[in-house]
Write a protein that holds these residues in place. Structure first.
Motif, PDB file in Angstrom:
ATOM      1  N   ALA A  15     -10.070 -23.923  -0.526  1.00  0.00           N
ATOM      2  CA  ALA A  15      -9.652 -24.415   0.523  1.00  0.00           C
ATOM      3  C   ALA A  15      -9.932 -25.736   0.918  1.00  0.00           C
ATOM      4  O   ALA A  15      -9.839 -26.529   0.126  1.00  0.00           O
ATOM      5  CB  ALA A  15      -9.506 -23.421   1.819  1.00  0.00           C
ATOM      6  N   GLY A  16     -10.250 -25.962   2.321  1.00  0.00           N
ATOM      7  CA  GLY A  16     -10.343 -27.630   2.490  1.00  0.00           C
ATOM      8  C   GLY A  16     -11.437 -28.323   1.888  1.00  0.00           C
ATOM      9  O   GLY A  16     -11.370 -29.380   1.428  1.00  0.00           O
ATOM     10  N   VAL A  17     -12.467 -27.588   1.886  1.00  0.00           N
ATOM     11  CA  VAL A  17     -13.843 -28.036   1.249  1.00  0.00           C
ATOM     12  C   VAL A  17     -13.384 -28.398  -0.194  1.00  0.00           C
ATOM     13  O   VAL A  17     -14.023 -29.706  -0.758  1.00  0.00           O
ATOM     14  CB  VAL A  17     -15.024 -27.143   1.339  1.00  0.00           C
ATOM     15  N   TYR A  18     -12.506 -27.555  -0.840  1.00  0.00           N
ATOM     16  CA  TYR A  18     -12.481 -27.724  -2.514  1.00  0.00           C
ATOM     17  C   TYR A  18     -11.522 -28.903  -2.653  1.00  0.00           C
ATOM     18  O   TYR A  18     -11.828 -29.687  -3.232  1.00  0.00           O
ATOM     19  CB  TYR A  18     -11.723 -26.454  -3.025  1.00  0.00           C
ATOM     20  N   LYS A  19     -10.603 -29.106  -1.539  1.00  0.00           N
ATOM     21  CA  LYS A  19      -9.683 -30.343  -1.835  1.00  0.00           C
ATOM     22  C   LYS A  19     -10.633 -31.576  -1.462  1.00  0.00           C
ATOM     23  O   LYS A  19     -10.132 -32.771  -2.162  1.00  0.00           O
ATOM     24  CB  LYS A  19      -8.594 -30.228  -0.620  1.00  0.00           C
ATOM     25  N   TYR A  20     -11.542 -31.449  -0.392  1.00  0.00           N
ATOM     26  CA  TYR A  20     -11.987 -32.760   0.002  1.00  0.00           C
ATOM     27  C   TYR A  20     -13.048 -33.190  -1.077  1.00  0.00           C
ATOM     28  O   TYR A  20     -12.928 -34.355  -1.553  1.00  0.00           O
ATOM     29  CB  TYR A  20     -12.934 -32.143   1.083  1.00  0.00           C
ATOM     30  N   ILE A  21     -13.704 -32.341  -1.838  1.00  0.00           N
ATOM     31  CA  ILE A  21     -14.444 -32.664  -2.885  1.00  0.00           C
ATOM     32  C   ILE A  21     -13.604 -33.134  -4.158  1.00  0.00           C
ATOM     33  O   ILE A  21     -14.062 -34.159  -4.842  1.00  0.00           O
ATOM     34  CB  ILE A  21     -15.427 -31.642  -3.522  1.00  0.00           C
ATOM     35  N   LYS A  22     -12.772 -32.527  -4.253  1.00  0.00           N
ATOM     36  CA  LYS A  22     -11.530 -32.675  -5.402  1.00  0.00           C
ATOM     37  C   LYS A  22     -11.310 -33.997  -5.306  1.00  0.00           C
ATOM     38  O   LYS A  22     -10.968 -35.129  -6.099  1.00  0.00           O
ATOM     39  CB  LYS A  22     -10.807 -31.844  -5.733  1.00  0.00           C
ATOM     40  N   ASP A  23     -10.777 -34.589  -4.017  1.00  0.00           N
ATOM     41  CA  ASP A  23     -10.097 -35.846  -3.566  1.00  0.00           C
ATOM     42  C   ASP A  23     -11.130 -37.010  -3.793  1.00  0.00           C
ATOM     43  O   ASP A  23     -10.745 -38.135  -4.610  1.00  0.00           O
ATOM     44  CB  ASP A  23      -9.454 -35.832  -2.423  1.00  0.00           C
ATOM     45  N   ILE A  24     -12.436 -36.570  -3.367  1.00  0.00           N
ATOM     46  CA  ILE A  24     -13.570 -37.604  -3.708  1.00  0.00           C
ATOM     47  C   ILE A  24     -13.632 -37.847  -4.930  1.00  0.00           C
ATOM     48  O   ILE A  24     -13.718 -39.176  -5.625  1.00  0.00           O
ATOM     49  CB  ILE A  24     -15.070 -37.134  -3.075  1.00  0.00           C
ATOM     50  N   CYS A  25     -13.771 -37.067  -6.145  1.00  0.00           N
ATOM     51  CA  CYS A  25     -14.152 -37.158  -7.446  1.00  0.00           C
ATOM     52  C   CYS A  25     -12.997 -37.503  -8.025  1.00  0.00           C
ATOM     53  O   CYS A  25     -13.144 -38.825  -8.910  1.00  0.00           O
ATOM     54  CB  CYS A  25     -14.385 -35.799  -8.105  1.00  0.00           C
ATOM     55  N   GLY A 178      -9.025 -37.396   4.866  1.00  0.00           N
ATOM     56  CA  GLY A 178      -7.742 -38.372   4.793  1.00  0.00           C
ATOM     57  C   GLY A 178      -6.821 -37.714   3.615  1.00  0.00           C
ATOM     58  O   GLY A 178      -7.118 -36.787   2.696  1.00  0.00           O
ATOM     59  N   ILE A 179      -5.663 -38.023   3.634  1.00  0.00           N
ATOM     60  CA  ILE A 179      -4.676 -37.940   2.542  1.00  0.00           C
ATOM     61  C   ILE A 179      -4.038 -38.978   2.177  1.00  0.00           C
ATOM     62  O   ILE A 179      -4.134 -40.297   2.549  1.00  0.00           O
ATOM     63  CB  ILE A 179      -3.598 -36.989   3.091  1.00  0.00           C
ATOM     64  N   VAL A 180      -3.074 -39.115   0.863  1.00  0.00           N
ATOM     65  CA  VAL A 180      -2.508 -40.234   0.566  1.00  0.00           C
ATOM     66  C   VAL A 180      -1.072 -40.311   1.190  1.00  0.00           C
ATOM     67  O   VAL A 180      -0.109 -39.221   0.609  1.00  0.00           O
ATOM     68  CB  VAL A 180      -2.286 -40.298  -1.034  1.00  0.00           C
ATOM     69  N   GLN A 343      -6.228 -41.703   3.091  1.00  0.00           N
ATOM     70  CA  GLN A 343      -7.535 -41.564   2.184  1.00  0.00           C
ATOM     71  C   GLN A 343      -8.083 -42.756   1.378  1.00  0.00           C
ATOM     72  O   GLN A 343      -9.259 -42.842   1.315  1.00  0.00           O
ATOM     73  CB  GLN A 343      -7.082 -40.497   1.192  1.00  0.00           C
ATOM     74  N   ASN A 344      -7.415 -43.422   0.889  1.00  0.00           N
ATOM     75  CA  ASN A 344      -7.912 -44.595   0.217  1.00  0.00           C
ATOM     76  C   ASN A 344      -8.706 -45.573   1.151  1.00  0.00           C
ATOM     77  O   ASN A 344      -9.790 -45.963   0.676  1.00  0.00           O
ATOM     78  CB  ASN A 344      -6.688 -45.379  -0.189  1.00  0.00           C
ATOM     79  N   LYS A 345      -8.319 -45.833   2.453  1.00  0.00           N
ATOM     80  CA  LYS A 345      -9.090 -46.453   3.247  1.00  0.00           C
ATOM     81  C   LYS A 345     -10.347 -45.904   3.820  1.00  0.00           C
ATOM     82  O   LYS A 345     -11.238 -46.446   3.652  1.00  0.00           O
ATOM     83  CB  LYS A 345      -8.173 -46.901   4.592  1.00  0.00           C
ATOM     84  N   ASN A 346     -10.272 -44.599   4.089  1.00  0.00           N
ATOM     85  CA  ASN A 346     -11.348 -43.829   4.281  1.00  0.00           C
ATOM     86  C   ASN A 346     -12.555 -43.618   3.403  1.00  0.00           C
ATOM     87  O   ASN A 346     -13.469 -43.682   3.632  1.00  0.00           O
ATOM     88  CB  ASN A 346     -11.039 -42.402   5.070  1.00  0.00           C
ATOM     89  N   PHE A 347     -12.086 -43.498   2.204  1.00  0.00           N
ATOM     90  CA  PHE A 347     -12.868 -43.333   1.054  1.00  0.00           C
ATOM     91  C   PHE A 347     -13.420 -44.508   0.574  1.00  0.00           C
ATOM     92  O   PHE A 347     -14.667 -44.490  -0.107  1.00  0.00           O
ATOM     93  CB  PHE A 347     -11.832 -42.413  -0.124  1.00  0.00           C
ATOM     94  N   LYS A 348     -13.052 -45.669   0.942  1.00  0.00           N
ATOM     95  CA  LYS A 348     -13.864 -46.815   0.625  1.00  0.00           C
ATOM     96  C   LYS A 348     -14.753 -46.975   1.500  1.00  0.00           C
ATOM     97  O   LYS A 348     -16.037 -47.660   1.165  1.00  0.00           O
ATOM     98  CB  LYS A 348     -12.482 -48.293   0.909  1.00  0.00           C
ATOM     99  N   GLU A 349     -14.905 -46.431   2.799  1.00  0.00           N
ATOM    100  CA  GLU A 349     -15.825 -46.438   3.562  1.00  0.00           C
ATOM    101  C   GLU A 349     -17.073 -45.474   3.039  1.00  0.00           C
ATOM    102  O   GLU A 349     -18.147 -45.965   3.188  1.00  0.00           O
ATOM    103  CB  GLU A 349     -15.754 -45.954   5.066  1.00  0.00           C
TER     104      GLU A 349
END
Length: 358
Positions: A15-25, A178-180, A343-349
């Motif tokens: 679910a959400g935790v999986y997506k969050y870690i996947k998106d970070i990687c 975040g999302i794209v 997501q792109n803005k937030n993950f730059k942080e």
């Protein structure tokens, strides 16, 4: 200069935790400055090893270690020993913990290693769960509080209301989920009338399908759709509800495009990706007034926050009867997700946080 090794540790890997870690990687894929590693538990129902290997191919090194959600001294100690051994072999510069169980075991293992900066994203604190007793809620709060006092680390809250809670516990920083927003293809046209109201998620206690069913019964001429499945499927008895079962992500997105209104009846949340995706697709949101939902939905601006069945009924009626309000909320949803949850803005942080260790 050597790479910054980032180790993610999570007990739930669905679910959400999986997506969050996947998106970070995936965000850091190709970034020569970083190297991503993931310790995860394959024990949760719904965990697919084949999917994990495909999703993380070329983005992270994977280390499956059995953990379980409930407290079990023997199994927790076994997991701690294995995690500590794996940490020593990886030699990370950053340990990023996800959800409550990893937040405790991972912090202990991280302090035993004592050569990495530790960060923790609760993705919904356990003490805000509504399916446990007040005594357990208080117990989980004190565990979080004293784990921080004794073991340290910085909380990276995924949403504003989680950040408000994190500040009461210890050092914290806001890095929104975040999302794209532009990754979903053509946007649907503005709705002309409310014909379909839908939700996405697991049919579990957290998602409160009983309330979804009650709302559907109040509007028999409207089609309600639940995209997903789960152990509480039998709770959806209203004749105007369709349960689609689990679908591939692209099919889910297409179904949400066909909704006129997105509804979410959860008892608690972290910061739900499903709402953010619906906002990117220009949907007005009707959701429970709980932590997480309150970060995404501004009441009266891009949707409604509800505390009772009557609130949900009134919100649906307003969107049925007032087309201009509905269309304005559609536009506002899109603008809000682009402004706050890109997501792109937030993950730059997040990249700046990771970079600060060297």
């Amino acid at each position: 200069m050597s790479k910054i090794k980032v180790l993610h540790i999570s007990e739930p890997f669905v679910a959400g935790v999986y997506k969050y870690i996947k998106d970070i990687c995936h965000f850091f894929e190709g970034n020569a400055k970083f190297e991503q590693h993931v310790i995860y538990s394959p024990s949760r129902e719904g965990t697919s090893l084949e999917k994990i290997e495909g999703d993380f191919k070329n983005t992270a090194f994977l280390y499956p270690i059995a953990m379980q959600r409930s407290i079990s001294p023997l199994k927790d100690f076994s997991a701690l020993v294995q995690i500590h051994k794996t940490i020593k072999s990886i030699r990370p510069d950053v340990i990023h913990l996800h959800s409550s169980k990893a937040g405790i075991i991972g912090r202990i293992a991280g302090r035993m290693y004592n050569k990495a900066e530790i960060f923790y994203t609760p993705n919904g604190y356990a003490f805000v769960r509504q399916d446990i007793s007040p005594l357990k809620q208080k117990s989980f709060f004190f565990i979080e509080k004293y784990a921080n006092v004794l073991l340290g680390g910085t909380t990276l809250a995924c949403g504003d209301t989680e950040y408000d809670l994190a500040k009461k516990i210890g050092p914290s920083q806001l890095i929104r989920n975040g999302i794209v927003p532009d990754s979903f293809g053509d946007l649907p046209k503005v709705s002309q009338k409310v014909q379909t109201i839908g939700s996405v998620g697991r049919l579990s206690n957290q998602k409160n399908p009983q309330l979804f069913n009650k709302v559907a019964k109040c509007f028999p001429s409207i089609q309600f759709v639940w995209v997903g499945d789960g152990e509480l499927r039998h709770e959806l008895t209203s004749k105007n509800i369709i349960i689609t079962g689990w679908k591939p992500n692209q099919e889910v997105i297409q179904m949400v495009k066909d909704f006129d209104v997105f509804i979410q009846t959860s008892l608690w949340e972290g910061l739900p990706f499903t709402i953010l995706e619906a906002m990117a697709l220009r949907k007005p949101i009707i959701a429970t007034d709980v932590i997480g939902n309150k970060d995404a939905v501004e009441h009266g601006y891009n949707g409604f926050l509800c505390s009772s069945l009557d609130d949900f009924k009134n919100a649906v009626l307003q969107l049925i009867q007032n087309k201009s309000l509905r269309n304005k909320m559609e536009t506002n949803s899109r603008e809000r997700v682009v402004e706050l949850f890109d997501q792109n803005k937030n993950f730059k942080e997040l990249e700046m946080v990771y970079s600060s260790v060297k």
